[in-house]
Write a protein that holds these residues in place. Structure first.
Motif, short mmCIF file in Angstrom:
data_model
loop_
_atom_site.label_atom_id
_atom_site.label_comp_id
_atom_site.label_asym_id
_atom_site.label_seq_id
_atom_site.Cartn_x
_atom_site.Cartn_y
_atom_site.Cartn_z
N LEU A 180 -19.03 -12.30 -0.92
CA LEU A 180 -18.03 -11.29 -0.59
C LEU A 180 -16.64 -11.78 -0.99
O LEU A 180 -16.42 -12.97 -1.19
CB LEU A 180 -18.05 -10.97 0.91
CG LEU A 180 -19.33 -10.34 1.46
CD1 LEU A 180 -19.16 -10.03 2.95
CD2 LEU A 180 -19.71 -9.08 0.69
N THR A 181 -15.72 -10.83 -1.09
CA THR A 181 -14.36 -11.18 -1.49
C THR A 181 -13.58 -11.79 -0.33
O THR A 181 -14.02 -11.76 0.82
CB THR A 181 -13.59 -9.94 -1.98
OG1 THR A 181 -13.39 -9.05 -0.86
CG2 THR A 181 -14.34 -9.23 -3.09
N VAL A 182 -12.40 -12.30 -0.66
CA VAL A 182 -11.51 -12.85 0.37
C VAL A 182 -11.20 -11.79 1.41
O VAL A 182 -11.31 -12.01 2.62
CB VAL A 182 -10.22 -13.38 -0.28
CG1 VAL A 182 -9.15 -13.67 0.77
CG2 VAL A 182 -10.51 -14.63 -1.11
N ALA A 183 -10.80 -10.59 0.95
CA ALA A 183 -10.44 -9.51 1.88
C ALA A 183 -11.63 -9.09 2.75
O ALA A 183 -11.49 -8.86 3.95
CB ALA A 183 -9.91 -8.31 1.10
N GLU A 184 -12.80 -8.98 2.14
CA GLU A 184 -14.00 -8.58 2.89
C GLU A 184 -14.34 -9.60 3.96
O GLU A 184 -14.73 -9.25 5.08
CB GLU A 184 -15.17 -8.40 1.92
CG GLU A 184 -15.06 -7.15 1.05
CD GLU A 184 -16.08 -7.12 -0.07
OE1 GLU A 184 -16.43 -6.01 -0.52
OE2 GLU A 184 -16.54 -8.20 -0.51
N ASN A 185 -14.17 -10.89 3.65
CA ASN A 185 -14.44 -11.93 4.64
C ASN A 185 -13.43 -11.92 5.77
O ASN A 185 -13.79 -12.11 6.93
CB ASN A 185 -14.46 -13.30 3.95
CG ASN A 185 -15.83 -13.70 3.46
OD1 ASN A 185 -16.68 -14.15 4.21
ND2 ASN A 185 -16.06 -13.49 2.17
#
Length: 508
Positions: free
Chosen positions: A97-102
């Protein structure tokens, strides 16, 4: 006088056969940075898991008062709703997952029951700026470094309106620069009114950042010290119950001839064609010698060690290995063990242990042929070996049947060491052997290294801590960008000189 934000009274927590916490008392003032220190197995992480609801109310005795109210958290979600956020030593991020999603995982930013990606990315950018992380919100976690991942975890905590931030060994996998930046960030949070509890074995960092220091030993509160002209030795005395003036024990050097050589070793990247991770590396170790490898994270230290140990990483391109002057073929782990090599990985949980197995079975794992009785394993002999190494390495557990997953980090590390010592290796490779381990356990491991060298065996050590290498090695190589850049007898090795060669582009 500062207001008390947290008070834990007479906390007792038991596991089968073990009293992990025994009437622990712990108090934290609002807006302070409070360090929690102690040997592995002292109960630090267990206490924080009790506080955060990982061990729910009813599974322990005692009382917790948070912001003046008694708390009875049943889950970690309960504590997070009150502004208590814990960041564990093993980061809980999803690599795909992306930084934002995490950052917003479990706390998704929605609009009309759908994720609002504009709001998600905008808030994520603000949080990254706040923690000083120079990364894109759409970067995958798998594409950023460990230090950056630690900052993502902190950004995730801030997204939950954190009031009390708990960090368990936050700098254990970080280099010096990343560690310094994290400590500065904690001081900034203090100025913003955020309270922090920091669990750490790095006492220099504790003294650099903490207002107060609480010491646990054997599941009990020993004392709380104000950080006012106290020394590392003073803290160590509280942790281990005695002075530990000689962290790095002396040994008489009886160094012989060259036992192990790596010649012109070149290693390719496992997936990226034409990218070399290690280029023409040359190292040698003599019998009875302890040799260190010093390099920054990303220099190729672990990759070099794993490739030497049966080509366990990367694409072998060229190079030779000689033992006692004769070239040997080591193209897999079985051949490495057969030729007298042992390897203690930096990641004990991923590569060193079977966590669901017992101490006994983990120790015997790499040398089952020694225990073979026709077509079966001699269980009586296996038990004898398990008891012998439990005693020899001072593994703190009720029995050798204890599962590895239930041991503290330091005791897990001792089990891994026991496993490889049982193979009776001529060359023992230790990759970050004391990472996340308290000073008492470190001292025991250093004595063990001395004992191994005294038997005429060779020890090769990778460590991120230069004082450790300077304290236990006879000779140190420096590694930078996959190249050996320097070689220093210990009399000529200085921290500043090593760092210069660790950041050099040139090779030997």
């Amino acid at each position: 006088m500062s207001k008390t934000i947290l008070k834990m009274e007479n906390i007792t927590k038991e596991f089968p056969g073990v009293k992990a916490l025994d009437n622990v008392n712990f108090e934290v003032s609002e807006g302070e940075i409070h360090a929690l220190v102690g040997e592995n197995g002292a109960g630090k992480s267990t206490l924080m898991k009790v506080l955060s609801g990982v061990h729910p109310y009813g599974t322990y005795s005692g009382k917790i008062f948070y912001e003046g109210q008694e708390s009875t958290f049943q889950t970690i979600n309960d504590s997070e709703r009150e502004g208590i956020v814990i960041i564990h030593q093993e980061l809980a991020l999803i690599p795909e997952l992306t930084v934002a999603e995490n950052i917003f995982l479990g706390n998704e930013q929605t609009k009309n029951r759908f994720i609002d990606w504009r709001k998600t990315n905008s808030k994520a950018k603000d949080l990254l700026n706040r923690v000083g992380l120079k990364a894109n919100v759409d970067d995958l976690i798998s594409h950023i470094g460990v230090g950056q991942q630690q900052l993502v975890e902190i950004a995730k905590a801030l997204s939950k309106d954190v009031k009390l931030l708990i960090l368990d060994e936050p700098t254990s996998a970080l280099n010096e620069t990343e560690s310094d930046n994290l400590l500065k960030l904690l001081k900034e949070f203090k100025e913003q009114g955020i309270t922090s509890i920091v669990i750490s074995h790095k006492l220099k960092e504790v003294l650099a950042v903490a207002d107060n220091i609480t010491i646990l030993r054997d599941g009990q509160t020993i004392e709380t010290l104000a950080n006012d002209n106290i020394t590392e030795n003073r803290i160590i005395k509280g942790m281990v119950g005695r002075d530990l003036s000689d962290l790095y024990p002396d040994r008489s050097n009886d160094i012989g001839d060259v036992k192990f050589e790596v010649i012109d070793w070149t290693l390719g990247h496992p997936t990226i064609a034409e990218k070399d991770i290690i280029s023409n590396a040359n190292i040698n170790i003599k019998s009875g010698e302890v040799v260190g490898i010093a390099g920054l994270m990303g220099a190729g230290r672990t990759e070099l060690m794993m490739s030497i140990f049966g080509r366990s990483y990367g694409k072998y391109i060229s190079g030779k290995i000689k033992i006692n002057g004769k070239e040997v073929k080591i193209s897999n782990v079985s051949e490495a063990i057969a030729n007298g090599l042992g390897y203690v990985s930096e990641d004990r949980k991923e590569y060193g242990l079977i966590l669901e197995d017992s101490i006994k079975k983990n120790i015997s794992l790499a040398n089952l042929t020694e225990l073979q009785d026709k077509f079966t394993i001699n269980s009586y002999k296996e038990t004898q070996i398990g008891e012998e190494y439990k005693s020899k390495l001072n593994i703190k557990a009720p029995t050798i049947e204890q599962k590895a997953k239930n041991l503290s980090g330091g005791n897990q590390q001792k089990v891994v060491l026991g496993k490889w010592i049982f193979t009776n290796p001529d060359v023992l490779i230790l990759d970050e052997p004391t990472r996340g381990i308290d000073v008492g356990a470190k001292n025991e491991i250093y004595k063990l290294i001395n004992d191994i060298a005294a038997q005429g065996k060779s020890v090769l050590i990778v460590s991120s801590e230069l004082p450790e290498l300077l304290g236990i090695c006879d000779r140190i190589y420096t590694l930078s960008s996959g190249k050996i850049t320097g070689e220093f007898p210990i009399e000529e090795a200085e921290q500043e000189k090593l760092m210069t060669y660790m950041t050099s582009d040139g090779g030997m």
